[in-house]
Each structure stands twice: as C-alpha cells, then as structure tokens.
Design a protein around this motif. Sequence first.
Motif, PDB file in Angstrom:
ATOM      1  N   LEU A  39       0.839  -1.196   0.000  1.00 20.81           N
ATOM      2  CA  LEU A  39       0.000   0.000   0.000  1.00 20.81           C
ATOM      3  C   LEU A  39       0.874   1.247   0.000  1.00 20.81           C
ATOM      4  O   LEU A  39       1.946   1.260   0.620  1.00 20.81           O
ATOM      5  CB  LEU A  39      -0.900   0.011   1.233  1.00 20.81           C
ATOM      6  N   ILE A  40       0.429   2.295  -0.673  1.00 23.08           N
ATOM      7  CA  ILE A  40       1.191   3.548  -0.668  1.00 23.08           C
ATOM      8  C   ILE A  40       0.621   4.541   0.332  1.00 23.08           C
ATOM      9  O   ILE A  40       1.208   5.580   0.587  1.00 23.08           O
ATOM     10  CB  ILE A  40       1.268   4.189  -2.068  1.00 23.08           C
ATOM     11  N   THR A  41      -0.516   4.184   0.923  1.00 16.87           N
ATOM     12  CA  THR A  41      -1.133   5.025   1.939  1.00 16.87           C
ATOM     13  C   THR A  41      -1.903   4.123   2.905  1.00 16.87           C
ATOM     14  O   THR A  41      -2.201   2.982   2.575  1.00 16.87           O
ATOM     15  CB  THR A  41      -2.085   6.060   1.284  1.00 16.87           C
ATOM     16  N   GLY A  42      -2.200   4.641   4.062  1.00 18.25           N
ATOM     17  CA  GLY A  42      -3.016   3.876   4.993  1.00 18.25           C
ATOM     18  C   GLY A  42      -4.404   3.667   4.416  1.00 18.25           C
ATOM     19  O   GLY A  42      -4.930   4.538   3.712  1.00 18.25           O
ATOM     20  N   ALA A  43      -4.996   2.516   4.679  1.00 18.50           N
ATOM     21  CA  ALA A  43      -6.312   2.229   4.112  1.00 18.50           C
ATOM     22  C   ALA A  43      -7.019   1.150   4.915  1.00 18.50           C
ATOM     23  O   ALA A  43      -6.387   0.374   5.620  1.00 18.50           O
ATOM     24  CB  ALA A  43      -6.167   1.769   2.664  1.00 18.50           C
ATOM     25  N   LYS A  44      -8.330   1.109   4.759  1.00 16.02           N
ATOM     26  CA  LYS A  44      -9.136   0.051   5.336  1.00 16.02           C
ATOM     27  C   LYS A  44      -9.483  -0.907   4.201  1.00 16.02           C
ATOM     28  O   LYS A  44      -9.979  -0.501   3.154  1.00 16.02           O
ATOM     29  CB  LYS A  44     -10.420   0.617   5.935  1.00 16.02           C
ATOM     30  N   TYR A  45      -9.190  -2.190   4.403  1.00 14.78           N
ATOM     31  CA  TYR A  45      -9.451  -3.200   3.380  1.00 14.78           C
ATOM     32  C   TYR A  45     -10.008  -4.428   4.073  1.00 14.78           C
ATOM     33  O   TYR A  45      -9.426  -4.921   5.044  1.00 14.78           O
ATOM     34  CB  TYR A  45      -8.162  -3.528   2.615  1.00 14.78           C
ATOM     35  N   ASN A  46     -11.128  -4.907   3.606  1.00 15.67           N
ATOM     36  CA  ASN A  46     -11.800  -6.069   4.209  1.00 15.67           C
ATOM     37  C   ASN A  46     -11.984  -5.904   5.719  1.00 15.67           C
ATOM     38  O   ASN A  46     -11.626  -6.775   6.507  1.00 15.67           O
ATOM     39  CB  ASN A  46     -11.058  -7.368   3.909  1.00 15.67           C
ATOM     40  N   ARG A  47     -12.478  -4.757   6.090  1.00 17.70           N
ATOM     41  CA  ARG A  47     -12.783  -4.430   7.491  1.00 17.70           C
ATOM     42  C   ARG A  47     -11.576  -4.397   8.421  1.00 17.70           C
ATOM     43  O   ARG A  47     -11.700  -4.531   9.625  1.00 17.70           O
ATOM     44  CB  ARG A  47     -13.837  -5.384   8.044  1.00 17.70           C
ATOM     45  N   LYS A  48     -10.383  -4.246   7.864  1.00 12.55           N
ATOM     46  CA  LYS A  48      -9.175  -4.158   8.682  1.00 12.55           C
ATOM     47  C   LYS A  48      -8.371  -2.938   8.220  1.00 12.55           C
ATOM     48  O   LYS A  48      -8.309  -2.651   7.038  1.00 12.55           O
ATOM     49  CB  LYS A  48      -8.352  -5.437   8.523  1.00 12.55           C
ATOM     50  N   PHE A  49      -7.755  -2.242   9.180  1.00 10.00           N
ATOM     51  CA  PHE A  49      -6.953  -1.072   8.847  1.00 10.00           C
ATOM     52  C   PHE A  49      -5.497  -1.460   8.621  1.00 10.00           C
ATOM     53  O   PHE A  49      -4.939  -2.273   9.364  1.00 10.00           O
ATOM     54  CB  PHE A  49      -7.034  -0.025   9.977  1.00 10.00           C
ATOM     55  N   TYR A  50      -4.906  -0.858   7.593  1.00  6.62           N
ATOM     56  CA  TYR A  50      -3.501  -1.092   7.245  1.00  6.62           C
ATOM     57  C   TYR A  50      -2.807   0.247   7.123  1.00  6.62           C
ATOM     58  O   TYR A  50      -3.422   1.249   6.786  1.00  6.62           O
ATOM     59  CB  TYR A  50      -3.390  -1.830   5.911  1.00  6.62           C
ATOM     60  N   LYS A  51      -1.495   0.244   7.362  1.00  8.30           N
ATOM     61  CA  LYS A  51      -0.720   1.481   7.215  1.00  8.30           C
ATOM     62  C   LYS A  51       0.054   1.438   5.897  1.00  8.30           C
ATOM     63  O   LYS A  51       0.186   0.389   5.269  1.00  8.30           O
ATOM     64  CB  LYS A  51       0.215   1.670   8.402  1.00  8.30           C
ATOM     65  N   ALA A  52       0.542   2.599   5.485  1.00 10.41           N
ATOM     66  CA  ALA A  52       1.328   2.682   4.253  1.00 10.41           C
ATOM     67  C   ALA A  52       2.492   1.704   4.335  1.00 10.41           C
ATOM     68  O   ALA A  52       3.076   1.513   5.403  1.00 10.41           O
ATOM     69  CB  ALA A  52       1.838   4.099   4.051  1.00 10.41           C
ATOM     70  N   SER A  53       2.807   1.076   3.247  1.00  7.00           N
ATOM     71  CA  SER A  53       3.878   0.079   3.057  1.00  7.00           C
ATOM     72  C   SER A  53       3.502  -1.322   3.541  1.00  7.00           C
ATOM     73  O   SER A  53       4.270  -2.250   3.314  1.00  7.00           O
ATOM     74  CB  SER A  53       5.213   0.513   3.667  1.00  7.00           C
TER      75      SER A  53
END
Length: 121
Positions: free
Chosen positions: A11-25
């Motif tokens: 990921l190049i930015t933080g995002a929510k995907y499949n109901r889970k939050f992720y940070k950039a990289s």
Amino acid sequence: MSEEKRIEIALITGAKYNRKFYKASDRILILPSEVESLIKDGVIRREDVPELDDDEDEQNVPLEEMKLPALKKYAKEHGIDLGEASKIKEVLAVILKAGEADAGGDPKVSNSTETITTDTV
C-alpha cells in the motif's frame, strides 16, 4: 465456480481493506478485480501491480503481445539493460535488439518484429 488468485501488493497510503486497517507500506493480498479501484483511490500504484498472468502462460506469449510489466520482467530475467526506455514500444525495441545480438535469438520473438518502431508522432 473458480476462485480468483490473489496478488500481494504494498500500500502507498493507509487504508481500510476487508474491514481491517492497514498502514502505508503494509503488504496485503488483493483480488485482481480490485486493482483498478484501488489505483483510482490512490491506495496502490499501477507500476507495483505484478503481472497477473501465470508464468506458464507468459512463456507462450510472444514479446509483441506482452504488457509493459511483463516486458520489464522479461528484460530483468534475461539481463537486458533497458536504459532510459520506459514506454512499451521503447522497451520492446530494446529487448528485440538484444535478441538480435544473441547468437540464436529468442524463440518467443515472432517473425513480425520488422514492423516495430520507436518513433513518436
């Protein structure tokens, strides 16, 4: 019904995907059908998306029909320096020229290579 093969991407930015939050990289597994939407949303970069074709299929595809990521992968695997080439026609021309320099050439190069040019209009 066959299940789509997921691809791993950073990921190049933080995002929510499949109901889970992720940070950039963070690296996550996504469905190929979601790629365009995630690019549009600025979550991933097109150049980071790996070629979606299976390796077996790639071996049977002529160079002239490959997409840019597959051509770059081919060049890397065959030790071909692309220099400043970044557009598909430029990359293809460099690969084909390198193939001509090889003694035996490359079986994936079809006989239609004479029509390929890198001139821009």
